[in-house]
Motif scaffolding. Structure first.
Motif, PDB file in Angstrom:
ATOM      1  N   GLN A 157       6.167  -6.385 -11.086  1.00 13.00           N
ATOM      2  CA  GLN A 157       7.415  -5.838 -10.551  1.00 13.00           C
ATOM      3  C   GLN A 157       7.216  -5.289  -9.138  1.00 13.00           C
ATOM      4  O   GLN A 157       8.056  -5.478  -8.269  1.00 13.00           O
ATOM      5  CB  GLN A 157       7.935  -4.725 -11.476  1.00 13.00           C
ATOM      6  CG  GLN A 157       8.553  -5.247 -12.772  1.00 13.00           C
ATOM      7  CD  GLN A 157       8.914  -4.122 -13.720  1.00 13.00           C
ATOM      8  OE1 GLN A 157       8.232  -3.090 -13.771  1.00 13.00           O
ATOM      9  NE2 GLN A 157       9.991  -4.308 -14.478  1.00 13.00           N
ATOM     10  N   MET A 158       6.088  -4.638  -8.931  1.00 15.89           N
ATOM     11  CA  MET A 158       5.779  -4.090  -7.602  1.00 15.89           C
ATOM     12  C   MET A 158       5.652  -5.210  -6.568  1.00 15.89           C
ATOM     13  O   MET A 158       6.199  -5.133  -5.469  1.00 15.89           O
ATOM     14  CB  MET A 158       4.467  -3.290  -7.670  1.00 15.89           C
ATOM     15  CG  MET A 158       4.128  -2.569  -6.372  1.00 15.89           C
ATOM     16  SD  MET A 158       5.249  -1.197  -6.028  1.00 15.89           S
ATOM     17  CE  MET A 158       4.409   0.139  -6.871  1.00 15.89           C
ATOM     18  N   THR A 159       4.961  -6.277  -6.946  1.00 20.57           N
ATOM     19  CA  THR A 159       4.807  -7.427  -6.040  1.00 20.57           C
ATOM     20  C   THR A 159       6.171  -8.057  -5.742  1.00 20.57           C
ATOM     21  O   THR A 159       6.478  -8.381  -4.581  1.00 20.57           O
ATOM     22  CB  THR A 159       3.873  -8.491  -6.670  1.00 20.57           C
ATOM     23  OG1 THR A 159       2.619  -7.880  -6.928  1.00 20.57           O
ATOM     24  CG2 THR A 159       3.678  -9.679  -5.750  1.00 20.57           C
ATOM     25  N   ASP A 160       6.979  -8.213  -6.780  1.00 20.48           N
ATOM     26  CA  ASP A 160       8.324  -8.791  -6.597  1.00 20.48           C
ATOM     27  C   ASP A 160       9.177  -7.917  -5.685  1.00 20.48           C
ATOM     28  O   ASP A 160       9.917  -8.422  -4.830  1.00 20.48           O
ATOM     29  CB  ASP A 160       9.030  -8.961  -7.950  1.00 20.48           C
ATOM     30  CG  ASP A 160       8.430 -10.103  -8.777  1.00 20.48           C
ATOM     31  OD1 ASP A 160       7.633 -10.879  -8.212  1.00 20.48           O
ATOM     32  OD2 ASP A 160       8.771 -10.205  -9.972  1.00 20.48           O
ATOM     33  N   LEU A 161       9.078  -6.605  -5.845  1.00 19.66           N
ATOM     34  CA  LEU A 161       9.864  -5.681  -5.027  1.00 19.66           C
ATOM     35  C   LEU A 161       9.459  -5.770  -3.554  1.00 19.66           C
ATOM     36  O   LEU A 161      10.315  -5.832  -2.667  1.00 19.66           O
ATOM     37  CB  LEU A 161       9.689  -4.243  -5.533  1.00 19.66           C
ATOM     38  CG  LEU A 161      10.434  -3.143  -4.748  1.00 19.66           C
ATOM     39  CD1 LEU A 161      11.938  -3.412  -4.698  1.00 19.66           C
ATOM     40  CD2 LEU A 161      10.145  -1.777  -5.339  1.00 19.66           C
ATOM     41  N   GLU A 169       0.839  -1.212   0.000  1.00 19.21           N
ATOM     42  CA  GLU A 169       0.000   0.000   0.000  1.00 19.21           C
ATOM     43  C   GLU A 169       0.871   1.259   0.000  1.00 19.21           C
ATOM     44  O   GLU A 169       0.584   2.232  -0.713  1.00 19.21           O
ATOM     45  CB  GLU A 169      -0.943   0.004   1.222  1.00 19.21           C
ATOM     46  CG  GLU A 169      -2.099  -0.975   1.127  1.00 19.21           C
ATOM     47  CD  GLU A 169      -2.885  -0.841  -0.169  1.00 19.21           C
ATOM     48  OE1 GLU A 169      -3.323   0.281  -0.493  1.00 19.21           O
ATOM     49  OE2 GLU A 169      -3.052  -1.866  -0.880  1.00 19.21           O
ATOM     50  N   ASP A 170       1.930   1.246   0.813  1.00 17.38           N
ATOM     51  CA  ASP A 170       2.853   2.398   0.869  1.00 17.38           C
ATOM     52  C   ASP A 170       3.458   2.675  -0.503  1.00 17.38           C
ATOM     53  O   ASP A 170       3.531   3.820  -0.951  1.00 17.38           O
ATOM     54  CB  ASP A 170       3.985   2.147   1.878  1.00 17.38           C
ATOM     55  CG  ASP A 170       3.516   2.279   3.320  1.00 17.38           C
ATOM     56  OD1 ASP A 170       2.373   2.739   3.519  1.00 17.38           O
ATOM     57  OD2 ASP A 170       4.292   1.926   4.227  1.00 17.38           O
ATOM     58  N   LEU A 171       3.902   1.616  -1.166  1.00 12.19           N
ATOM     59  CA  LEU A 171       4.561   1.789  -2.465  1.00 12.19           C
ATOM     60  C   LEU A 171       3.572   2.243  -3.556  1.00 12.19           C
ATOM     61  O   LEU A 171       3.944   2.989  -4.462  1.00 12.19           O
ATOM     62  CB  LEU A 171       5.277   0.498  -2.886  1.00 12.19           C
ATOM     63  CG  LEU A 171       6.569   0.163  -2.129  1.00 12.19           C
ATOM     64  CD1 LEU A 171       7.236  -1.061  -2.734  1.00 12.19           C
ATOM     65  CD2 LEU A 171       7.555   1.325  -2.119  1.00 12.19           C
ATOM     66  N   LYS A 172       2.339   1.804  -3.433  1.00  6.93           N
ATOM     67  CA  LYS A 172       1.321   2.253  -4.392  1.00  6.93           C
ATOM     68  C   LYS A 172       1.096   3.767  -4.267  1.00  6.93           C
ATOM     69  O   LYS A 172       0.953   4.485  -5.263  1.00  6.93           O
ATOM     70  CB  LYS A 172      -0.002   1.503  -4.169  1.00  6.93           C
ATOM     71  CG  LYS A 172      -0.018   0.101  -4.776  1.00  6.93           C
ATOM     72  CD  LYS A 172      -1.336  -0.584  -4.461  1.00  6.93           C
ATOM     73  CE  LYS A 172      -1.364  -2.002  -5.031  1.00  6.93           C
ATOM     74  NZ  LYS A 172      -2.592  -2.726  -4.611  1.00  6.93           N
ATOM     75  N   LEU A 216      15.973  -3.547  -6.341  1.00  7.30           N
ATOM     76  CA  LEU A 216      15.248  -3.156  -7.563  1.00  7.30           C
ATOM     77  C   LEU A 216      15.625  -4.077  -8.723  1.00  7.30           C
ATOM     78  O   LEU A 216      14.761  -4.608  -9.430  1.00  7.30           O
ATOM     79  CB  LEU A 216      15.572  -1.698  -7.934  1.00  7.30           C
ATOM     80  CG  LEU A 216      14.945  -0.598  -7.065  1.00  7.30           C
ATOM     81  CD1 LEU A 216      15.544   0.766  -7.435  1.00  7.30           C
ATOM     82  CD2 LEU A 216      13.423  -0.568  -7.227  1.00  7.30           C
ATOM     83  N   LYS A 217      16.944  -4.278  -8.882  1.00  4.98           N
ATOM     84  CA  LYS A 217      17.426  -5.153  -9.971  1.00  4.98           C
ATOM     85  C   LYS A 217      16.883  -6.572  -9.800  1.00  4.98           C
ATOM     86  O   LYS A 217      16.478  -7.222 -10.766  1.00  4.98           O
ATOM     87  CB  LYS A 217      18.960  -5.185  -9.984  1.00  4.98           C
ATOM     88  CG  LYS A 217      19.602  -3.917 -10.512  1.00  4.98           C
ATOM     89  CD  LYS A 217      21.118  -4.057 -10.415  1.00  4.98           C
ATOM     90  CE  LYS A 217      21.812  -2.717 -10.608  1.00  4.98           C
ATOM     91  NZ  LYS A 217      23.249  -2.798 -10.272  1.00  4.98           N
ATOM     92  N   ALA A 218      16.889  -7.063  -8.550  1.00  9.30           N
ATOM     93  CA  ALA A 218      16.399  -8.422  -8.273  1.00  9.30           C
ATOM     94  C   ALA A 218      14.905  -8.553  -8.574  1.00  9.30           C
ATOM     95  O   ALA A 218      14.406  -9.653  -8.796  1.00  9.30           O
ATOM     96  CB  ALA A 218      16.675  -8.783  -6.816  1.00  9.30           C
TER      97      ALA A 218
END
Length: 405
Positions: A321-325, A272-275, A303-305
């Protein structure tokens, strides 16, 4: 020829010296000798705390202090009510050594030198006429009717009271076993984790406050995590290694480590924070705007990972990508393959079974006039001055009992 003493202390380390000095100060008539197998005494004191000697920890409530001991928590509660960290500070001040508290609670001499502690012990034993005998490797221990006899590679000794302060010495544990004591098999404690992983490959020296967990286990800890050229170290990792000493030994140090780089923030909150951050900073480059208080190099690596290139704008991050991060941030999985010793401060979980010790006196329940102090017992703590506090407390309790000779 047999050398006669009232009290023989086997082991010229922290616990041995502290016990001897306190006995002699309470009763100067008692004849005491410290037997040390090496050429030098107090060698572990010299290297502890990176050569500064982490004397104790600024935790002054016994019921709180015991929580830092994976083995010995229950048994040390009574002893710490007799002699705790505050008593240690007062004792050293009376002996001319002023201590200071660091931000993390660890306590060191104000000189920042372990030599200060060594000099204090050596000068005091000399003043009290305590014999310090080096190069005395104990070969055999015999129990007589009202005495103990100790054979070394150099001579024979006889004493009324025998104190064992030999730390994690397998030979001494074998001798105690021959006397009928149970020895809890020793395994390493306080070690770092060997990890080869591209995410941390070039991040040596980077540190972050994180929570760590062993996958499919109840083992978890939190604290500063330091990335090293061999893997991961720092207080959080050392804490986990101490509490998990036996379990990780049984896993042969092969397991999956789960790292939450945001300490205890969970997946949903971070997502939620990143969104929100994505909406508010849509035109900014993800690498230039790290929303968390941890090192930029670590942020870029995660980020790269997650498959996000460093020049990507926040607006262009896909849902996957957001979920992976968020997964990398809150539940990074790292394969541990082996361990490394933490500097010179190697600590062992194991030793004389605590059920066989009277913790009011530190005397053996099996043999009269046989006492134990320090790490020869199945007591160990996390890093931070706690193992020394166990040495001071157990030595002090023995001195209370033996000074009545």
């Amino acid at each position: 020829m047999i050398s006669n003493y009232d009290v023989l202390i086997i082991g010229g380390g922290a616990a041995g010296f502290f016990t001897a000095i306190n006995i002699a100060e309470k009763n100067p008539k008692i004849k005491i000798a410290i037997l040390e197998r090496g050429k030098e005494v107090l060698s572990k004191v010299r290297v502890s705390g990176g050569g500064r000697c982490n004397v104790t920890h600024a935790c002054f409530i016994p019921n709180d202090l015991v929580k830092f001991y994976p083995r010995g928590e229950k048994e040390l509660r009574g002893p710490f009510h007799q002699f705790c960290s505050g008593d240690t500070i007062e004792w050293f001040e009376k002996h001319g050594v002023e201590l200071k508290i660091e931000d993390d609670g660890r306590m060191f001499p104000v000189t920042d030198s372990s030599q200060t502690i060594i000099d204090c012990f050596l000068n005091t034993t000399k003043k009290l006429k305590i014999d310090v005998l080096t190069g005395q490797s104990v070969q055999e221990i015999f129990q007589g009717e009202n005495y103990w006899k100790v054979e070394t590679n150099q001579q024979s000794f006889k004493c009324q009271k025998l104190v064992m302060t030999t730390g994690s010495n397998p030979k001494m544990w074998d001798m105690m076993q021959k006397l009928g004591h149970n020895i809890v098999s020793p395994v390493p404690s306080l070690f770092t984790f060997n990890i080869k992983d591209n995410r941390i490959k070039d991040l040596m020296g980077v540190s972050a406050f994180a929570s760590v967990k062993v996958k499919d286990s109840k083992l978890k800890a939190s604290g500063p995590l330091l990335i090293t050229h061999w893997g991961m170290s720092g207080p959080g990792i050392l804490r986990l290694s101490a509490w998990g000493a036996r379990e990780l030994f049984e896993k042969n140090y092969q397991f999956t480590l789960q790292v939450n780089w945001l300490n205890d923030l969970d997946f949903d909150i971070v997502l939620e924070d990143l969104k929100e951050i994505k909406e508010e900073n849509s035109k900014k480059s993800v690498s230039k705007f790290c929303p968390f208080d941890f090192p930029k190099r670590l942020w870029e690596s995660l980020l790269k990972a997650s498959g996000i290139s460093l020049d990507t704008k926040w607006a262009d991050i896909s849902k996957k990508q957001m979920t992976d991060l968020v997964n990398q941030l809150t539940n990074g999985q790292f394969q541990v393959n082996g361990k490394s010793t933490f500097k010179e401060e190697f600590v062992t979980a194991g030793g004389v079974d605590l059920k066989e010790i009277n913790f009011k006196t530190m005397e053996s329940k099996l043999h009269k006039n046989l006492y134990f102090a320090g790490e020869i017992l199945n007591i160990d703590a996390i890093t931070g001055g706690f193992n020394f506090q166990n040495a001071w407390t157990s030595g002090f309790i023995i001195s209370n009992n033996l000074s009545l000779l």
